[in-house]
Design a protein around this motif. Structure first.
Motif, PDB file in Angstrom:
ATOM      1  N   GLY A   1      75.626 -87.020 -39.240  1.00 38.41           N
ATOM      2  CA  GLY A   1      74.325 -86.436 -39.527  1.00 38.41           C
ATOM      3  C   GLY A   1      73.827 -86.886 -40.885  1.00 38.41           C
ATOM      4  O   GLY A   1      74.526 -87.582 -41.638  1.00 38.41           O
ATOM      5  N   LEU A   2      72.621 -86.493 -41.176  1.00 39.24           N
ATOM      6  CA  LEU A   2      71.966 -86.858 -42.419  1.00 39.24           C
ATOM      7  C   LEU A   2      72.713 -86.268 -43.615  1.00 39.24           C
ATOM      8  O   LEU A   2      73.151 -85.109 -43.568  1.00 39.24           O
ATOM      9  N   ILE A   3      72.881 -87.078 -44.665  1.00 38.41           N
ATOM     10  CA  ILE A   3      73.478 -86.577 -45.911  1.00 38.41           C
ATOM     11  C   ILE A   3      72.590 -86.974 -47.078  1.00 38.41           C
ATOM     12  O   ILE A   3      71.872 -87.970 -47.031  1.00 38.41           O
ATOM     13  N   ALA A   4      72.661 -86.177 -48.126  1.00 39.34           N
ATOM     14  CA  ALA A   4      71.874 -86.458 -49.338  1.00 39.34           C
ATOM     15  C   ALA A   4      72.507 -87.603 -50.114  1.00 39.34           C
ATOM     16  O   ALA A   4      73.731 -87.782 -50.121  1.00 39.34           O
ATOM     17  N   SER A   5      71.670 -88.350 -50.790  1.00 40.03           N
ATOM     18  CA  SER A   5      72.159 -89.357 -51.724  1.00 40.03           C
ATOM     19  C   SER A   5      72.979 -88.667 -52.812  1.00 40.03           C
ATOM     20  O   SER A   5      72.647 -87.566 -53.269  1.00 40.03           O
ATOM     21  N   GLY A   6      74.036 -89.318 -53.256  1.00 40.35           N
ATOM     22  CA  GLY A   6      74.796 -88.785 -54.383  1.00 40.35           C
ATOM     23  C   GLY A   6      73.930 -88.656 -55.628  1.00 40.35           C
ATOM     24  O   GLY A   6      74.123 -87.736 -56.429  1.00 40.35           O
ATOM     25  N   TRP A   7      72.970 -89.569 -55.777  1.00 40.99           N
ATOM     26  CA  TRP A   7      72.068 -89.507 -56.938  1.00 40.99           C
ATOM     27  C   TRP A   7      71.146 -88.302 -56.835  1.00 40.99           C
ATOM     28  O   TRP A   7      70.775 -87.715 -57.853  1.00 40.99           O
ATOM     29  N   HIS A   8      70.790 -87.919 -55.625  1.00 37.43           N
ATOM     30  CA  HIS A   8      70.006 -86.699 -55.420  1.00 37.43           C
ATOM     31  C   HIS A   8      70.842 -85.487 -55.843  1.00 37.43           C
ATOM     32  O   HIS A   8      70.353 -84.584 -56.532  1.00 37.43           O
ATOM     33  N   THR A   9      72.114 -85.501 -55.460  1.00 36.06           N
ATOM     34  CA  THR A   9      73.013 -84.414 -55.846  1.00 36.06           C
ATOM     35  C   THR A   9      73.131 -84.336 -57.364  1.00 36.06           C
ATOM     36  O   THR A   9      73.127 -83.242 -57.948  1.00 36.06           O
ATOM     37  N   CYS A  10      73.225 -85.488 -58.027  1.00 39.46           N
ATOM     38  CA  CYS A  10      73.264 -85.501 -59.499  1.00 39.46           C
ATOM     39  C   CYS A  10      71.982 -84.916 -60.085  1.00 39.46           C
ATOM     40  O   CYS A  10      72.028 -84.168 -61.071  1.00 39.46           O
ATOM     41  N   ALA A  11      70.836 -85.268 -59.504  1.00 38.07           N
ATOM     42  CA  ALA A  11      69.559 -84.737 -59.988  1.00 38.07           C
ATOM     43  C   ALA A  11      69.505 -83.220 -59.819  1.00 38.07           C
ATOM     44  O   ALA A  11      69.018 -82.498 -60.711  1.00 38.07           O
ATOM     45  N   LEU A  12      70.016 -82.727 -58.700  1.00 36.37           N
ATOM     46  CA  LEU A  12      70.067 -81.276 -58.496  1.00 36.37           C
ATOM     47  C   LEU A  12      70.995 -80.622 -59.510  1.00 36.37           C
ATOM     48  O   LEU A  12      70.694 -79.535 -60.032  1.00 36.37           O
ATOM     49  N   ALA A  13      72.119 -81.262 -59.801  1.00 40.61           N
ATOM     50  CA  ALA A  13      73.040 -80.728 -60.811  1.00 40.61           C
ATOM     51  C   ALA A  13      72.343 -80.634 -62.162  1.00 40.61           C
ATOM     52  O   ALA A  13      72.504 -79.638 -62.886  1.00 40.61           O
ATOM     53  N   MET A  14      71.564 -81.654 -62.512  1.00 45.71           N
ATOM     54  CA  MET A  14      70.847 -81.630 -63.787  1.00 45.71           C
ATOM     55  C   MET A  14      69.851 -80.472 -63.818  1.00 45.71           C
ATOM     56  O   MET A  14      69.756 -79.754 -64.815  1.00 45.71           O
ATOM     57  N   ARG A  15      69.149 -80.292 -62.713  1.00 43.55           N
ATOM     58  CA  ARG A  15      68.209 -79.163 -62.633  1.00 43.55           C
ATOM     59  C   ARG A  15      68.928 -77.835 -62.853  1.00 43.55           C
ATOM     60  O   ARG A  15      68.463 -76.961 -63.599  1.00 43.55           O
ATOM     61  N   LEU A  16      70.083 -77.666 -62.195  1.00 43.38           N
ATOM     62  CA  LEU A  16      70.839 -76.429 -62.337  1.00 43.38           C
ATOM     63  C   LEU A  16      71.330 -76.235 -63.765  1.00 43.38           C
ATOM     64  O   LEU A  16      71.309 -75.116 -64.292  1.00 43.38           O
ATOM     65  N   ALA A  17      71.760 -77.323 -64.421  1.00 41.85           N
ATOM     66  CA  ALA A  17      72.222 -77.225 -65.814  1.00 41.85           C
ATOM     67  C   ALA A  17      71.077 -76.866 -66.750  1.00 41.85           C
ATOM     68  O   ALA A  17      71.251 -76.061 -67.674  1.00 41.85           O
ATOM     69  N   VAL A  18      69.912 -77.438 -66.508  1.00 43.90           N
ATOM     70  CA  VAL A  18      68.757 -77.098 -67.343  1.00 43.90           C
ATOM     71  C   VAL A  18      68.391 -75.630 -67.158  1.00 43.90           C
ATOM     72  O   VAL A  18      68.212 -74.897 -68.134  1.00 43.90           O
ATOM     73  N   GLU A  19      68.301 -75.199 -65.919  1.00 46.28           N
ATOM     74  CA  GLU A  19      67.936 -73.803 -65.659  1.00 46.28           C
ATOM     75  C   GLU A  19      68.967 -72.833 -66.226  1.00 46.28           C
ATOM     76  O   GLU A  19      68.602 -71.771 -66.729  1.00 46.28           O
TER      77      GLU A  19
END
Length: 144
Positions: free
Chosen positions: A50-68
């Motif tokens: 099935g569809l999976i997210a790019s690892g770079w997308h996951t990194c971007a989400l991690a950055m968002r979570l760290a900022v928040e």
């Protein structure tokens, strides 16, 4: 958080964030257009089932979570880079991710009085308590 609030050994929690199929497709089409990130039907037949997210997308989400969670009102102004980045489990549409960041070191620069440096280890965890991403980060803080 302000630089002075970071303490070695502290754990910072962030999230959650829900990952949608639309976000996976949008990110991948623009930044990582591999078929297992962009073609829902073909991805069903692929290695990941099935569809999976790019690892770079996951990194971007991690950055968002760290900022928040920690950086939004801090003196942070950037990073000299990351240590190891490890994608452990694929991120899929509907996954709920959260961040657990352990502060490994807090110090002032030995060459610049106005520079604070934090090293921390980030783990992004899905709703099944599986680590989907692990990375070592360094953040710089302007203390002038």
């Amino acid at each position: 958080m302000k630089f002075a609030e970071f303490k070695e050994g502290m754990i910072i929690h962030g999230g959650p964030v829900v990952v949608t199929e639309a976000e996976i497709l949008t990110f991948a089409r623009q930044y990582d257009p591999q078929w297992f990130h962009t073609d829902v039907e073909r991805a069903k037949q692929g290695r990941w089932g099935g569809l999976i997210a790019s690892g770079w997308h996951t990194c971007a989400l991690a950055m968002r979570l760290a900022v928040e969670a920690a950086l939004h009102d801090s003196e942070s102004f950037g990073s000299p880079g990351l240590g190891q980045v490890r994608w452990r489990v694929p991120v899929r549409p509907g996954d709920t991710l959260r961040l657990r960041a352990r502060v490994q070191g807090v110090r002032r620069s030995t060459t610049r009085d106005d520079l604070g440096i934090i090293s921390w280890a980030w783990v992004v965890i899905n709703q099944h308590d599986e680590a989907v991403l692990e990375l070592d980060a360094t953040s710089l803080f302007d203390l002038s």
